[in-house]
Design an enzyme around this catalytic site. Structure first.
Site, PDB file in Angstrom:
ATOM      1  N   TYR A   1      43.296  37.206  41.559  1.00  0.00           N
ATOM      2  CA  TYR A   1      42.537  37.462  42.617  1.00  0.00           C
ATOM      3  C   TYR A   1      41.266  36.355  42.635  1.00  0.00           C
ATOM      4  O   TYR A   1      40.461  36.384  41.974  1.00  0.00           O
ATOM      5  CB  TYR A   1      42.043  38.550  42.881  1.00  0.00           C
ATOM      6  CG  TYR A   1      43.077  39.834  42.961  1.00  0.00           C
ATOM      7  CD1 TYR A   1      44.257  39.438  43.368  1.00  0.00           C
ATOM      8  CD2 TYR A   1      42.779  41.225  42.799  1.00  0.00           C
ATOM      9  CE1 TYR A   1      45.391  40.667  43.530  1.00  0.00           C
ATOM     10  CE2 TYR A   1      43.549  42.087  42.862  1.00  0.00           C
ATOM     11  CZ  TYR A   1      45.121  41.968  43.121  1.00  0.00           C
ATOM     12  OH  TYR A   1      46.023  42.841  43.355  1.00  0.00           O
TER      13      TYR A   1
ATOM     14  N   HIS B   1      51.829  41.760  36.795  1.00  0.00           N
ATOM     15  CA  HIS B   1      51.443  41.633  38.014  1.00  0.00           C
ATOM     16  C   HIS B   1      52.620  41.890  38.902  1.00  0.00           C
ATOM     17  O   HIS B   1      53.073  42.520  39.814  1.00  0.00           O
ATOM     18  CB  HIS B   1      50.736  40.596  38.393  1.00  0.00           C
ATOM     19  CG  HIS B   1      49.912  40.777  39.762  1.00  0.00           C
ATOM     20  ND1 HIS B   1      48.760  39.982  40.039  1.00  0.00           N
ATOM     21  CD2 HIS B   1      50.043  41.352  40.758  1.00  0.00           C
ATOM     22  CE1 HIS B   1      48.230  40.475  41.049  1.00  0.00           C
ATOM     23  NE2 HIS B   1      49.117  41.416  41.648  1.00  0.00           N
TER      24      HIS B   1
HETATM   25  N1  LIG Z   1      49.819  45.029  42.414  1.00  0.00           N
HETATM   26  C1  LIG Z   1      50.209  44.301  43.376  1.00  0.00           C
HETATM   27  O1  LIG Z   1      50.847  43.486  43.746  1.00  0.00           O
HETATM   28  C2  LIG Z   1      49.149  44.371  44.668  1.00  0.00           C
HETATM   29  C3  LIG Z   1      49.207  43.926  45.650  1.00  0.00           C
HETATM   30  C4  LIG Z   1      48.362  43.876  47.012  1.00  0.00           C
HETATM   31  C5  LIG Z   1      47.082  44.655  46.519  1.00  0.00           C
HETATM   32  N2  LIG Z   1      46.578  45.248  45.452  1.00  0.00           N
HETATM   33  C6  LIG Z   1      45.477  46.074  45.283  1.00  0.00           C
HETATM   34  O2  LIG Z   1      45.550  46.964  46.270  1.00  0.00           O
HETATM   35  C7  LIG Z   1      44.092  46.671  46.780  1.00  0.00           C
HETATM   36  C8  LIG Z   1      44.245  47.183  48.153  1.00  0.00           C
HETATM   37  O3  LIG Z   1      45.106  46.532  49.063  1.00  0.00           O
HETATM   38  P1  LIG Z   1      44.676  45.431  50.215  1.00  0.00           P
HETATM   39  O4  LIG Z   1      43.613  44.670  49.795  1.00  0.00           O
HETATM   40  O5  LIG Z   1      45.833  44.652  50.192  1.00  0.00           O
HETATM   41  O6  LIG Z   1      44.733  46.183  51.520  1.00  0.00           O
HETATM   42  P2  LIG Z   1      44.049  47.492  51.938  1.00  0.00           P
HETATM   43  O7  LIG Z   1      43.341  48.251  51.191  1.00  0.00           O
HETATM   44  O8  LIG Z   1      45.205  48.240  52.476  1.00  0.00           O
HETATM   45  O9  LIG Z   1      43.235  47.164  53.217  1.00  0.00           O
HETATM   46  C9  LIG Z   1      41.948  46.522  52.952  1.00  0.00           C
HETATM   47  C10 LIG Z   1      41.143  46.022  54.603  1.00  0.00           C
HETATM   48  O10 LIG Z   1      41.057  47.576  54.767  1.00  0.00           O
HETATM   49  C11 LIG Z   1      39.840  47.334  55.605  1.00  0.00           C
HETATM   50  N3  LIG Z   1      39.187  48.593  55.188  1.00  0.00           N
HETATM   51  C12 LIG Z   1      38.860  49.217  54.147  1.00  0.00           C
HETATM   52  N4  LIG Z   1      38.249  50.667  54.581  1.00  0.00           N
HETATM   53  C13 LIG Z   1      38.431  50.724  55.658  1.00  0.00           C
HETATM   54  C14 LIG Z   1      37.846  51.803  56.730  1.00  0.00           C
HETATM   55  N5  LIG Z   1      37.532  52.807  56.220  1.00  0.00           N
HETATM   56  N6  LIG Z   1      38.032  51.487  58.089  1.00  0.00           N
HETATM   57  C15 LIG Z   1      38.625  50.282  58.301  1.00  0.00           C
HETATM   58  N7  LIG Z   1      39.176  49.154  57.649  1.00  0.00           N
HETATM   59  C16 LIG Z   1      38.972  49.595  56.434  1.00  0.00           C
HETATM   60  C17 LIG Z   1      38.981  46.393  54.560  1.00  0.00           C
HETATM   61  O11 LIG Z   1      37.829  45.927  55.322  1.00  0.00           O
HETATM   62  P3  LIG Z   1      36.523  45.417  54.522  1.00  0.00           P
HETATM   63  O12 LIG Z   1      36.929  44.762  52.925  1.00  0.00           O
HETATM   64  O13 LIG Z   1      35.944  44.773  55.562  1.00  0.00           O
HETATM   65  O14 LIG Z   1      35.776  46.778  54.175  1.00  0.00           O
HETATM   66  C18 LIG Z   1      40.182  45.397  54.327  1.00  0.00           C
HETATM   67  O15 LIG Z   1      40.345  44.351  55.387  1.00  0.00           O
HETATM   68  C19 LIG Z   1      44.047  45.435  46.643  1.00  0.00           C
HETATM   69  O16 LIG Z   1      42.662  44.809  46.738  1.00  0.00           O
HETATM   70  C20 LIG Z   1      44.500  45.233  45.112  1.00  0.00           C
HETATM   71  O17 LIG Z   1      43.495  45.483  44.237  1.00  0.00           O
HETATM   72  C21 LIG Z   1      47.691  45.025  44.476  1.00  0.00           C
END
Ligand SMILES: NC(=O)c1ccc[n+]([C@@H]2O[C@H](COP(=O)([O-])OP(=O)(O)OC[C@H]3O[C@@H](n4cnc5c(N)ncnc54)[C@H](OP(=O)(O)O)[C@@H]3O)[C@@H](O)[C@H]2O)c1
Length: 285
Positions: A58, A117
């Site tokens: 990240y 990962h």
């Molecule tokens: N292991 C893996 O391969 C892998 C892959 C992908 C993700 N991940 C992990 O999972 C985490 C979450 O997944 P992601 O970052 O892909 O996406 P996500 O959590 O599905 O979505 C994040 C988005 O949602 C918005 N958001 C959060 N809460 C909200 C709410 N209550 N209302 C409206 N919008 C909201 C955030 O906006 P703001 O930031 O503006 O608040 C951001 O734009 C990652 O950050 C990472 O740590 C792991």
């Protein structure tokens, strides 16, 4: 906001909050943005969240650096900090070098959980041996994997020390629910905790949409994201790790864990996002 008692999950004897803090794409903006992200993370930590998910990938370390700043005021032992190494760092010596850098950026001396990962070309047996050694030295408390399907996990647990795998982290949301068919039941049977990433489908959640989803959100006077999060956490056995860089979003996400979707609402969501009726290829982001 009324104080909400964040549910704790028992992950093989470790107490982790039902919501974790996702940190993909944080730490990459200007000072103002970083300060807002730190405030959002700290708000979560002060309202019952103890689990943080980051990775060397990240921002090529920028996310870990920001997390390191955010956790400074807190008792490290009360936090559960997870990071991940690239598949091309999956040999014992390369993962050790990666871990050293991650710990420096996070300003801590051990990780609670270290994840591969995703699966690459290094034989799993070598990767498990490397993680076993880091664990034996106390540099990581637990090790696990990410983006593994059932067959990968079945192979893993047959390896020396393979049964020590602590958790698997995969994509899980209303639109990507193929793992309900085989992976989730298999992990439950084998007592391997599950971490679900991208509850909103990543980005701003606009990607997951349907008439019923919108209608239910409207009826309950909450956002679509609140329904998506309530759905992922509906059985209280999945740890979901939304990323939120705004305090208002963290507040809303914590509140969403209190929403109990009714059988009727769940059935309406199933109409638009059907549960799997057969094996599906693992969905990843
Ligand atoms: N292991 C893996 O391969 C892998 C892959 C992908 C993700 N991940 C992990 O999972 C985490 C979450 O997944 P992601 O970052 O892909 O996406 P996500 O959590 O599905 O979505 C994040 C988005 O949602 C918005 N958001 C959060 N809460 C909200 C709410 N209550 N209302 C409206 N919008 C909201 C955030 O906006 P703001 O930031 O503006 O608040 C951001 O734009 C990652 O950050 C990472 O740590 C792991």
């Amino acid at each position: 906001m009324e104080a909400i008692e964040m549910k704790q999950l028992n992950f093989k004897g470790e107490s982790v909050s039902e919501l974790g803090i996702g940190t993909w794409n944080i730490g990459e903006g200007d000072a103002r943005q970083s300060s807002q992200e730190i405030t959002a993370i700290q708000y979560g930590l002060e309202h019952g969240i103890n689990f943080i998910d980051t990775a060397e990938m990240y921002g090529e370390g920028k996310s870990e650096t920001l997390v390191g700043q955010a956790i400074q005021p807190y008792d490290r032992d009360k936090l559960f900090i997870t990071s991940k190494f690239y598949p091309f760092h999956a040999t014992p010596s390369l993962m050790r070098a990666s871990l050293t850098k991650s710990l420096q950026r996070l300003k801590i001396d051990y990780l609670d959980l270290y994840l591969l990962h995703w699966r690459g070309n290094t034989p799993l047996v070598e990767t498990v041996q490397g993680m076993y050694e880091l664990q034996a030295e106390g540099l990581i408390k637990h090790w696990g994997v990410s983006n593994f399907d059932t067959s990968d996990l079945q192979e893993l647990i047959e390896l020396p020390h393979g049964k020590d795998v602590f958790a698997n982290e995969d994509l899980y949301n209303l639109r990507s629910r193929g793992i309900e068919f085989d992976l989730l039941p298999w992990q439950a049977e084998n007592n391997i905790p599950f971490i679900g990433y991208s509850p909103f489908g990543s980005g701003n959640g606009k990607g997951i949409d349907s008439p019923e989803l919108r209608q239910i959100a409207q009826e309950r006077q909450v956002s679509v994201q609140a329904i998506l999060l309530a759905w992922v956490t509906r059985h209280h056995d999945v740890l979901s790790i939304p990323k939120a860089s705004q305090v208002e979003h963290v507040t809303a996400n914590i509140a969403a864990t209190e929403i109990k979707l009714t059988a009727e609402e769940l059935a309406r969501l199933d109409q638009d996002f059907p549960a799997p009726i057969g094996k599906q290829a693992l969905d990843v982001i």
